[in-house]
Design a protein around this motif. Structure first.
Motif, short mmCIF file in Angstrom:
data_model
loop_
_atom_site.label_atom_id
_atom_site.label_comp_id
_atom_site.label_asym_id
_atom_site.label_seq_id
_atom_site.Cartn_x
_atom_site.Cartn_y
_atom_site.Cartn_z
N GLY A 20 0.82 -1.20 0.00
CA GLY A 20 0.00 0.00 0.00
C GLY A 20 0.85 1.25 0.00
O GLY A 20 2.05 1.20 0.26
N GLY A 21 0.21 2.37 -0.30
CA GLY A 21 0.93 3.62 -0.31
C GLY A 21 0.11 4.73 -0.93
O GLY A 21 -1.06 4.55 -1.29
N LEU A 22 0.74 5.88 -1.05
CA LEU A 22 0.11 7.05 -1.65
C LEU A 22 0.20 6.95 -3.16
O LEU A 22 1.19 6.46 -3.71
CB LEU A 22 0.82 8.32 -1.17
CG LEU A 22 0.77 8.58 0.33
CD1 LEU A 22 1.83 9.60 0.74
CD2 LEU A 22 -0.61 9.07 0.74
N ALA A 23 -0.85 7.40 -3.84
CA ALA A 23 -0.86 7.34 -5.30
C ALA A 23 -1.91 8.31 -5.84
O ALA A 23 -2.58 9.00 -5.07
CB ALA A 23 -1.17 5.91 -5.77
N ARG A 24 -2.02 8.35 -7.14
CA ARG A 24 -3.07 9.14 -7.79
C ARG A 24 -3.89 8.25 -8.71
O ARG A 24 -3.32 7.46 -9.47
CB ARG A 24 -2.47 10.28 -8.63
CG ARG A 24 -1.86 11.41 -7.80
CD ARG A 24 -1.27 12.50 -8.68
NE ARG A 24 -0.68 13.57 -7.89
CZ ARG A 24 -1.35 14.64 -7.46
NH1 ARG A 24 -2.63 14.77 -7.78
NH2 ARG A 24 -0.75 15.56 -6.75
N LEU A 25 -5.20 8.38 -8.61
CA LEU A 25 -6.12 7.70 -9.53
C LEU A 25 -6.83 8.78 -10.33
O LEU A 25 -7.53 9.62 -9.75
CB LEU A 25 -7.14 6.85 -8.77
CG LEU A 25 -8.20 6.16 -9.63
CD1 LEU A 25 -7.57 5.05 -10.46
CD2 LEU A 25 -9.33 5.61 -8.77
N ASN A 26 -6.64 8.78 -11.64
CA ASN A 26 -7.18 9.85 -12.49
C ASN A 26 -6.74 11.22 -11.96
O ASN A 26 -7.52 12.16 -11.90
CB ASN A 26 -8.70 9.77 -12.57
CG ASN A 26 -9.18 8.44 -13.11
OD1 ASN A 26 -8.50 7.82 -13.93
ND2 ASN A 26 -10.33 7.98 -12.64
N ASP A 27 -5.49 11.30 -11.53
CA ASP A 27 -4.86 12.52 -11.00
C ASP A 27 -5.42 12.95 -9.64
O ASP A 27 -5.13 14.04 -9.18
CB ASP A 27 -4.96 13.67 -12.00
CG ASP A 27 -3.81 14.67 -11.82
OD1 ASP A 27 -2.70 14.23 -11.50
OD2 ASP A 27 -4.05 15.89 -11.95
N ARG A 28 -6.20 12.08 -9.01
CA ARG A 28 -6.74 12.40 -7.69
C ARG A 28 -5.92 11.68 -6.62
O ARG A 28 -5.76 10.46 -6.69
CB ARG A 28 -8.20 11.96 -7.62
CG ARG A 28 -8.86 12.22 -6.27
CD ARG A 28 -10.33 11.88 -6.32
NE ARG A 28 -10.99 12.15 -5.04
CZ ARG A 28 -12.30 12.07 -4.86
NH1 ARG A 28 -13.09 11.71 -5.87
NH2 ARG A 28 -12.83 12.33 -3.68
N PRO A 29 -5.40 12.40 -5.61
CA PRO A 29 -4.59 11.73 -4.57
C PRO A 29 -5.45 10.74 -3.77
O PRO A 29 -6.56 11.07 -3.33
CB PRO A 29 -4.13 12.89 -3.68
CG PRO A 29 -4.33 14.13 -4.49
CD PRO A 29 -5.49 13.85 -5.40
N VAL A 30 -4.93 9.55 -3.58
CA VAL A 30 -5.64 8.51 -2.82
C VAL A 30 -4.62 7.69 -2.03
O VAL A 30 -3.41 7.78 -2.25
CB VAL A 30 -6.43 7.56 -3.76
CG1 VAL A 30 -7.51 8.28 -4.52
CG2 VAL A 30 -5.50 6.82 -4.71
N MET A 31 -5.14 6.88 -1.13
CA MET A 31 -4.34 5.85 -0.46
C MET A 31 -4.82 4.51 -1.00
O MET A 31 -6.02 4.21 -0.96
CB MET A 31 -4.54 5.90 1.05
CG MET A 31 -3.67 4.91 1.83
SD MET A 31 -1.93 5.36 1.85
CE MET A 31 -1.92 6.66 3.10
N VAL A 32 -3.92 3.71 -1.55
CA VAL A 32 -4.31 2.41 -2.09
C VAL A 32 -3.65 1.31 -1.26
O VAL A 32 -2.48 1.40 -0.91
CB VAL A 32 -3.93 2.28 -3.59
CG1 VAL A 32 -2.44 2.47 -3.83
CG2 VAL A 32 -4.38 0.93 -4.15
N ILE A 33 -4.44 0.29 -0.91
CA ILE A 33 -3.97 -0.82 -0.07
C ILE A 33 -4.51 -2.12 -0.67
O ILE A 33 -5.67 -2.16 -1.12
CB ILE A 33 -4.49 -0.69 1.37
CG1 ILE A 33 -4.18 0.69 1.96
CG2 ILE A 33 -3.92 -1.79 2.27
CD1 ILE A 33 -4.93 1.00 3.25
N GLY A 34 -3.71 -3.15 -0.71
CA GLY A 34 -4.22 -4.41 -1.25
C GLY A 34 -3.40 -5.62 -0.86
O GLY A 34 -2.27 -5.52 -0.38
N HIS A 35 -4.01 -6.79 -1.05
CA HIS A 35 -3.30 -8.06 -0.86
C HIS A 35 -2.54 -8.39 -2.14
O HIS A 35 -3.08 -8.25 -3.23
CB HIS A 35 -4.28 -9.21 -0.59
CG HIS A 35 -5.18 -8.99 0.58
ND1 HIS A 35 -6.46 -8.50 0.45
CD2 HIS A 35 -4.99 -9.22 1.91
CE1 HIS A 35 -7.02 -8.44 1.65
NE2 HIS A 35 -6.16 -8.86 2.54
N GLU A 36 -1.31 -8.85 -2.01
CA GLU A 36 -0.52 -9.26 -3.17
C GLU A 36 -0.12 -10.72 -3.02
O GLU A 36 0.55 -11.10 -2.06
CB GLU A 36 0.72 -8.37 -3.30
CG GLU A 36 1.70 -8.80 -4.37
CD GLU A 36 1.09 -8.94 -5.76
OE1 GLU A 36 1.44 -9.90 -6.47
OE2 GLU A 36 0.26 -8.09 -6.14
#
Length: 320
Positions: free
Chosen positions: A100-116
């Protein structure tokens, strides 16, 4: 395709014959095989449609577990920009089953977290096959709390057989970590959306998916226990997993009726593993739409929306 499921064996034979013919032509044997290969391709396409037209719950489980299905890391690379990974639970260790970490979705700042889960033997061992330990859930809690502090929407990508059942995980408080992660999902005052991209297994999935909006890929599954585990408990026979899969109502189609999931994301014909790019594009579009649905809601309204969603479960559909 390098891996075919049990029920795809007739399809494997046809596609294999078509590839053999083309390999002969490439080897320069002077044989015009294109017409025959094209006929086999057409036959394979028809068979693929027939196989996937009405999959049983157990077959959907098999598709959801397909080793070539795109995983969390693939989705992050394809859909998010400026991804900055954040590691560790600030208590014990960094769990590689959760990223997980900080990212942009469609240029919108978000926090994304997931199982890998990992994509080969080495990475699957490193990622513990997507089965998180307590430190994985505590890392997720830390990232969700950070997102709440800075007003960032949280996106979770669920793909796990379940939480890791090892002795060390239990000693470090596995059930408490899962409960606190679920609690954090319900308490944060920012939009929380979740997509089940493969398996949504047990409390390990609920700890990430107690969200305002839950989307499921067409052939994903989401259940309190695996069919094999359910069969072992109820019938003392893991081979009865087909009957268990039917009884668990774990498919996206059943969970829409039950009000557990909010939308189904279409997969390419034959599953996400046959056209990963298209599957990931569909997920990205659904994530964007779900975020828009929650735009403008106050923290109090978002928390109330989430609470009501879970209170309403069991009041409609198959469970009514």
């Amino acid at each position: 395709m390098t891996h075919y499921l049990d029920f795809e064996k007739p399809l494997a034979e046809i596609e294999g014959k078509a590839e053999e013919l083309r390999a002969m032509a490439r080897a320069g044997e002077g044989v015009d095989v294109e017409e025959e290969a094209a006929a086999l391709d057409k036959k394979a396409a028809t068979m693929l449609r027939d196989l996937y037209r009405d999959l049983t719950p157990w077959r959907k489980c098999q598709v959801a577990r397909h080793p070539e299905r795109p995983h969390c890391r693939d989705y992050i690379r394809a859909l998010f920009t400026e991804y900055t990974p954040l590691a560790g639970d600030r208590n014990f260790a960094d769990d590689h089953a959760v990223m997980g970490g900080l990212a942009r979705l469609n240029d919108r700042p978000v926090m994304v977290i997931g199982h890998e889960k990992g994509s080969d033997t080495k990475s699957r061992i490193e990622r513990n096959f997507g089965m998180a330990r307590p430190e994985g859930y505590r890392k997720a809690i830390r990232l969700m709390e950070m997102a709440d502090k800075f007003g960032l929407p949280v996106i979770t990508l669920v793909d796990t057989p379940g939480a890791y059942p090892g002795k060390g995980a239990e000693e470090r408080g596995q059930s408490e970590a899962i409960a606190r992660s679920t609690e954090t999902c319900l308490q944060i005052g920012v939009p929380l959306i979740s997509a089940v991209i493969g398996e949504g297994g047990s409390g390990g999935a609920v700890a990430f998916a107690s969200a305002n909006r839950v989307a499921m890929l067409e052939h994903s599954v989401y259940s309190v226990i695996s069919p094999e585990g359910c069969a072992s408990i109820l019938w003392k026979d893991a081979e009865k997993m087909r009957e268990a899969a039917e009884a668990l109502r774990l498919t996206a189609q059943d969970l829409i009726k039950l009000g557990v999931a909010d939308r189904i994301i279409d997969e390419p014909m034959g599953g996400a593993h046959r056209s990963a790019g298209r599957a990931m594009e569909n997920v990205g579009k659904a994530l964007g739409e779900m975020l828009k649905e929650l735009d403008g809601k106050s923290p109090k309204a978002l928390i109330a929306d989430r609470r009501q969603k879970f209170l309403d479960m069991g009041s409609k559909g198959l469970a009514a």
